[in-house]
Design an enzyme around this catalytic site. Structure first.
Site, PDB file in Angstrom:
ATOM      1  N   LYS A 193     -31.366 -10.336 -18.894  1.00 44.02           N
ATOM      2  CA  LYS A 193     -30.959  -9.824 -20.208  1.00 44.02           C
ATOM      3  C   LYS A 193     -30.229 -10.904 -21.029  1.00 44.02           C
ATOM      4  O   LYS A 193     -29.839 -11.948 -20.501  1.00 44.02           O
ATOM      5  CB  LYS A 193     -30.090  -8.577 -20.010  1.00 44.02           C
ATOM      6  CG  LYS A 193     -30.856  -7.407 -19.360  1.00 44.02           C
ATOM      7  CD  LYS A 193     -29.999  -6.137 -19.300  1.00 44.02           C
ATOM      8  CE  LYS A 193     -30.765  -4.981 -18.666  1.00 44.02           C
ATOM      9  NZ  LYS A 193     -29.983  -3.716 -18.678  1.00 44.02           N
ATOM     10  N   TYR A 234     -37.826   0.900 -23.527  1.00 41.69           N
ATOM     11  CA  TYR A 234     -36.831   1.846 -23.016  1.00 41.69           C
ATOM     12  C   TYR A 234     -37.062   3.268 -23.546  1.00 41.69           C
ATOM     13  O   TYR A 234     -36.112   4.063 -23.612  1.00 41.69           O
ATOM     14  CB  TYR A 234     -35.417   1.365 -23.365  1.00 41.69           C
ATOM     15  CG  TYR A 234     -34.865   0.317 -22.411  1.00 41.69           C
ATOM     16  CD1 TYR A 234     -34.664   0.607 -21.063  1.00 41.69           C
ATOM     17  CD2 TYR A 234     -34.519  -0.955 -22.858  1.00 41.69           C
ATOM     18  CE1 TYR A 234     -34.138  -0.344 -20.186  1.00 41.69           C
ATOM     19  CE2 TYR A 234     -33.991  -1.907 -21.984  1.00 41.69           C
ATOM     20  CZ  TYR A 234     -33.808  -1.587 -20.640  1.00 41.69           C
ATOM     21  OH  TYR A 234     -33.273  -2.521 -19.769  1.00 41.69           O
ATOM     22  N   ASN A 279     -25.341  -6.017 -18.568  1.00 35.62           N
ATOM     23  CA  ASN A 279     -25.369  -6.000 -17.101  1.00 35.62           C
ATOM     24  C   ASN A 279     -26.431  -6.907 -16.486  1.00 35.62           C
ATOM     25  O   ASN A 279     -26.932  -6.647 -15.405  1.00 35.62           O
ATOM     26  CB  ASN A 279     -25.435  -4.564 -16.575  1.00 35.62           C
ATOM     27  CG  ASN A 279     -26.712  -3.854 -16.936  1.00 35.62           C
ATOM     28  OD1 ASN A 279     -27.552  -4.401 -17.644  1.00 35.62           O
ATOM     29  ND2 ASN A 279     -26.870  -2.643 -16.454  1.00 35.62           N
ATOM     30  N   HIS A 290     -32.573  -6.327 -15.649  1.00 36.69           N
ATOM     31  CA  HIS A 290     -33.309  -5.068 -15.542  1.00 36.69           C
ATOM     32  C   HIS A 290     -34.270  -5.205 -14.373  1.00 36.69           C
ATOM     33  O   HIS A 290     -34.815  -6.278 -14.143  1.00 36.69           O
ATOM     34  CB  HIS A 290     -34.122  -4.790 -16.815  1.00 36.69           C
ATOM     35  CG  HIS A 290     -35.200  -3.766 -16.586  1.00 36.69           C
ATOM     36  ND1 HIS A 290     -34.947  -2.423 -16.642  1.00 36.69           N
ATOM     37  CD2 HIS A 290     -36.501  -3.890 -16.223  1.00 36.69           C
ATOM     38  CE1 HIS A 290     -36.070  -1.760 -16.355  1.00 36.69           C
ATOM     39  NE2 HIS A 290     -37.014  -2.633 -16.100  1.00 36.69           N
ATOM     40  N   GLU A 299     -44.474  -1.078 -16.707  1.00 34.77           N
ATOM     41  CA  GLU A 299     -43.638  -2.108 -17.348  1.00 34.77           C
ATOM     42  C   GLU A 299     -44.293  -3.486 -17.312  1.00 34.77           C
ATOM     43  O   GLU A 299     -44.181  -4.257 -18.275  1.00 34.77           O
ATOM     44  CB  GLU A 299     -42.261  -2.152 -16.660  1.00 34.77           C
ATOM     45  CG  GLU A 299     -41.444  -0.895 -16.920  1.00 34.77           C
ATOM     46  CD  GLU A 299     -40.095  -0.886 -16.225  1.00 34.77           C
ATOM     47  OE1 GLU A 299     -39.359   0.091 -16.386  1.00 34.77           O
ATOM     48  OE2 GLU A 299     -39.761  -1.870 -15.525  1.00 34.77           O
TER      49      GLU A 299
HETATM   50  P1  RTP Z   1     -32.213  -1.133 -16.050  1.00 35.70           P
HETATM   51  O1  RTP Z   1     -33.182  -0.045 -16.444  1.00 35.70           O
HETATM   52  O2  RTP Z   1     -31.754  -1.972 -17.220  1.00 35.70           O
HETATM   53  O3  RTP Z   1     -32.729  -1.948 -14.908  1.00 35.70           O
HETATM   54  O4  RTP Z   1     -30.881  -0.473 -15.484  1.00 35.70           O
HETATM   55  P2  RTP Z   1     -30.737   0.749 -14.475  1.00 35.70           P
HETATM   56  O5  RTP Z   1     -32.082   1.214 -14.010  1.00 35.70           O
HETATM   57  O6  RTP Z   1     -29.757   0.329 -13.433  1.00 35.70           O
HETATM   58  O7  RTP Z   1     -30.075   1.854 -15.412  1.00 35.70           O
HETATM   59  P3  RTP Z   1     -30.774   2.939 -16.369  1.00 35.70           P
HETATM   60  O8  RTP Z   1     -30.217   4.274 -16.022  1.00 35.70           O
HETATM   61  O9  RTP Z   1     -32.257   2.774 -16.363  1.00 35.70           O
HETATM   62  O10 RTP Z   1     -30.196   2.543 -17.798  1.00 35.70           O
HETATM   63  C1  RTP Z   1     -30.767   1.488 -18.539  1.00 35.70           C
HETATM   64  C2  RTP Z   1     -29.666   0.633 -19.114  1.00 35.70           C
HETATM   65  O11 RTP Z   1     -28.926   1.403 -20.070  1.00 35.70           O
HETATM   66  C3  RTP Z   1     -27.563   1.040 -20.001  1.00 35.70           C
HETATM   67  N1  RTP Z   1     -26.762   2.215 -19.667  1.00 35.70           N
HETATM   68  N2  RTP Z   1     -25.638   2.485 -20.264  1.00 35.70           N
HETATM   69  N3  RTP Z   1     -23.206   3.695 -21.061  1.00 35.70           N
HETATM   70  C4  RTP Z   1     -23.925   4.254 -20.096  1.00 35.70           C
HETATM   71  O12 RTP Z   1     -23.603   5.256 -19.528  1.00 35.70           O
HETATM   72  C5  RTP Z   1     -25.160   3.609 -19.721  1.00 35.70           C
HETATM   73  N4  RTP Z   1     -25.986   4.024 -18.788  1.00 35.70           N
HETATM   74  C6  RTP Z   1     -27.001   3.135 -18.759  1.00 35.70           C
HETATM   75  C7  RTP Z   1     -27.386   0.010 -18.931  1.00 35.70           C
HETATM   76  O13 RTP Z   1     -27.323  -1.269 -19.544  1.00 35.70           O
HETATM   77  C8  RTP Z   1     -28.637   0.154 -18.105  1.00 35.70           C
HETATM   78  O14 RTP Z   1     -28.978  -1.065 -17.494  1.00 35.70           O
HETATM   79 MG    MG Z   2     -33.643   1.677 -15.338  1.00 35.48          MG
END
Ligand code: RTP
Ligand code: MG
Length: 141
Positions: free
Chosen positions: A11, A51, A114, A117, A128
């Site tokens: 990212k 997304y 973070n 991804h 994806e």
């Molecule tokens: P990613 O898709 O980026 O790999 O991350 P992830 O699976 O660990 O998390 P996901 O639930 O898919 O959420 C995508 C991205 O959205 C942001 N996020 N912010 N503020 C919040 O509660 C929140 N929750 C998620 C994070 O940057 C996350 O990587």
């Molecule tokens: Mg995710």
């Protein structure tokens, strides 16, 4: 375990920190091979499309703004159990909860910024990967 492919994105925060190489080293040391890669500054439409599953979530706008704040490094990783292996290397979404030694524990600043991804299932990995790479740009190794 089966040979899998997964989509990884370094990212904008991690690209800005100049740690692409350090993150690639972690993939390589875990037995994941880079079989496609490109650097790209995503348009708003590209980030929103990528997304789209999170469209209704409260953090959607912040997520899109962040993902278009600078260039990202996008790669396809291939290896045994690549989807889960990459998620393990990444660590928890919130770096405060990420296990020591994971990419997010070491390079991420916040739940928004973070660092990486990774696809969360084999099914989503295929979707994806196709979103960013035509099949002819992914190389068997
Ligand atoms: P990613 O898709 O980026 O790999 O991350 P992830 O699976 O660990 O998390 P996901 O639930 O898919 O959420 C995508 C991205 O959205 C942001 N996020 N912010 N503020 C919040 O509660 C929140 N929750 C998620 C994070 O940057 C996350 O990587
Ligand atoms: Mg995710």
């Amino acid at each position: 375990m089966a040979l899998e492919r997964t989509l990884s994105i370094i990212k904008p925060d991690a690209v800005a920190k100049n740690v692409i190489g350090q993150i690639y080293t972690r993939f390589e040391q875990a037995g994941l091979k880079v079989v496609a890669a490109k650097m790209k500054h995503l348009s708003r439409a590209e980030a929103e499309g990528f997304y789209a599953v999170h469209r209704e979530r409260p953090f959607f706008n912040a997520l899109v703004e962040f993902m278009i704040s600078g260039p990202v490094m996008i790669q396809v990783l291939e290896g045994e159990g690549a989807v889960l292996k990459n998620r393990e290397l990444m660590g928890a979404t919130n770096p405060k909860e990420a296990a020591p030694g994971t990419i997010r524990a070491d390079f991420a600043d916040s739940i928004d910024a973070n660092a990486v991804h990774g696809s969360d299932s084999l099914e989503n990995a295929a979707i994806e990967i196709a979103y960013f790479f035509p099949a002819t740009d992914v190389y068997a190794r």
